[in-house]
Structures are given as structure tokens and as C-alpha cells.
Design a protein around this motif. Structure first.
Motif, PDB file in Angstrom:
ATOM      1  N   UNK A 195      14.996  34.423  58.087  1.00  0.00           N
ATOM      2  CA  UNK A 195      15.484  33.062  58.294  1.00  0.00           C
ATOM      3  C   UNK A 195      14.935  32.465  59.585  1.00  0.00           C
ATOM      4  N   UNK A 196      14.557  31.187  59.567  1.00  0.00           N
ATOM      5  CA  UNK A 196      14.090  30.544  60.793  1.00  0.00           C
ATOM      6  C   UNK A 196      15.121  30.596  61.927  1.00  0.00           C
ATOM      7  N   UNK A 197      16.413  30.589  61.586  1.00  0.00           N
ATOM      8  CA  UNK A 197      17.442  30.645  62.625  1.00  0.00           C
ATOM      9  C   UNK A 197      17.541  32.020  63.269  1.00  0.00           C
ATOM     10  N   UNK A 198      16.978  33.038  62.632  1.00  0.00           N
ATOM     11  CA  UNK A 198      16.972  34.372  63.213  1.00  0.00           C
ATOM     12  C   UNK A 198      18.267  35.139  63.049  1.00  0.00           C
ATOM     13  N   UNK A 199      19.192  34.633  62.299  1.00  0.00           N
ATOM     14  CA  UNK A 199      20.449  35.338  62.040  1.00  0.00           C
ATOM     15  C   UNK A 199      21.100  34.751  60.807  1.00  0.00           C
ATOM     16  N   UNK A 200      22.078  35.481  60.271  1.00  0.00           N
ATOM     17  CA  UNK A 200      22.837  34.963  59.136  1.00  0.00           C
ATOM     18  C   UNK A 200      24.007  34.141  59.671  1.00  0.00           C
ATOM     19  N   UNK A 201      24.660  33.429  58.776  1.00  0.00           N
ATOM     20  CA  UNK A 201      25.759  32.577  59.198  1.00  0.00           C
ATOM     21  C   UNK A 201      27.029  33.345  59.487  1.00  0.00           C
TER      22      UNK A 201
END
Length: 233
Positions: A195-201
């Protein structure tokens, strides 16, 4: 209150404000309920653990009738949608998944429509697979896409009441509690690297989207994506 959520409550919330979170006893729904509890007013949660059968329209109607006038209704109840290729999918299980998440959302919208006070909001829940073509996930894709399409129609039909959808990506909730702890951590860590955010939600990340939909009076008929960039991969 979680630091990731807005620190300043919406001034429209008073001691008379009533909010209902269907599916609010666990996961994302519980995070939404917790965030709303930090504000003035009454928060009601309902779901399987409180005895509500979301697939039963009469039960939802009875729930809303018992509450009376309400200001904000959030539907986060989910279902175990079967995966796999078309030829392998259990269509009975697929229908059951629709009965909970899609038809449950529709029944909640219908029951709430005549009871929401002026300025009220209805916020439903879809998922990022609604707009991402993923082999083996056609049931989730169809179910979530249907919710998003219906919400846009309802935003016009029920105006000036506001209707929106929050579309989460992979979120670390109790939905994965049945997995062995090591396998769960490995799965989440592997997903985070893609993921571009580098983590899951996290549930609080997603809950912030519901608060945005509730608080912003210029948002209706909108799908709010909170998926760590999954849709731009």
C-alpha cells in the motif's frame, strides 16, 4: 478520545442529539460509536451481539420505531461474503451476504428515512473492492458497488437529508480474529508493504471518515475512500 480523531466536536451536537450505529459493537462500528460518545448526546449501538438480525427488515423497523426521532444513522454491519471464481462460489452464501450488508443497509435506510430530523445524516459502508476488479472477489465487488449506487440515488431522493458512504480498505479488526496470531500479523504486514500508505488501516482511521460525512453540511451522495492508496496501485 483517540488523538487521530477531530478534537473539536461539531457544535450541532447537543445533549438532545441521537445517533445510531448499526454494527456498532465491534470493529469499525465500535470505533465510530466511541468517537460519537466523545460528543454530547445519546449513542445507540445495535448488532448481532445485541440481538439484532440485520437481515430482518422487521427487526430493523422495530429498532428505529423504538428509538424515535434520530439525528445520525451509521450502518457498518458486514457479512462474510464468499470468495472464489464464479463456478466455485456458493450462491446461497452469496445471497446471505447480500441479505446482511446490502439489504440490511437498504432496510436501515428505509426505516430511518422518516425518522431522521432536519439536518440528519445516513452513512453507509461499502469497501474498496467496489471499484477494483479483483479476480475471485465478484461477490464483494457487486455488493459494495450496489451500496454505493443506491446511496447516490438516496442522496437525491431523501434530500435535504444527507446520505454518504465510507469505503474502507484493509483494516485491522476482529474480522481476522479467527486467524492464528502469527498468520494474522504476517498477512497484515505483507499487505502494508503493497500500500502507498505503508500500513493497513486501523478502526479509528476509518471512523474519522464517518465523522467527516456527519460534520460537513456540504457533503452528500459522496463515497469517502479510506484505503491507504489501494485504488491507485
Amino acid at each position: 478520545m483517540d488523538a487521530s480523531l477531530p478534537a473539536t466536536p461539531d457544535p450541532s451536537f447537543t445533549s438532545e442529539t441521537v445517533s445510531l450505529v448499526v454494527g456498532g459493537t465491534s470493529g469499525i462500528g465500535r470505533a465510530v460509536a466511541d468517537a460519537l460518545r466523545a460528543r454530547p448526546g445519546r449513542v445507540i449501538v445495535a448488532g448481532r451481539s445485541t440481538g439484532l438480525d440485520v437481515a430482518d427488515p422487521a427487526a430493523i423497523e422495530a429498532l428505529l420505531a423504538g428509538i424515535g426521532p434520530v439525528d445520525h444513522v451509521v450502518f457498518t454491519a458486514g457479512s462474510q461474503a464468499p470468495g472464489g471464481a464464479l463456478a466455485a462460489v456458493d450462491l446461497g452464501a452469496a445471497r446471505a451476504a447480500f441479505d446482511v450488508k446490502f439489504w440490511g443497509a437498504v432496510a436501515t435506510a428505509r426505516a430511518a428515512a422518516g425518522r431522521l430530523r432536519p439536518g440528519g445524516t445516513l452513512t453507509l459502508t461499502s469497501g474498496f473492492l467496489a471499484r477494483r476488479a479483483t479476480p475471485g472477489a465478484f461477490v464483494k465487488t457487486a455488493m459494495n458497488a450496489a451500496i454505493e449506487a443506491v446511496a447516490k440515488v438516496l442522496a437525491r431522493e431523501l434530500a435535504p437529508l444527507r446520505v454518504n458512504v465510507v469505503s474502507p480498505g484493509l483494516t485491522d479488526t476482529e474480522a481476522y480474529a479467527a486467524m492464528a496470531p502469527d498468520s494474522r500479523e504476517l498477512m497484515l504486514a505483507k499487505a502494508a508493504t503493497t500500500l502507498p500508505a505503508g500500513r493497513v488501516g486501523r478502526p479509528a482511521d476509518i471512523a474519522a471518515g464517518y465523522l467527516f460525512a456527519i460534520d460537513n453540511p456540504f457533503v452528500t451522495g459522496t463515497v469517502i475512500d479510506i484505503e491507504g492508496g489501494a485504488l491507485i496501485q
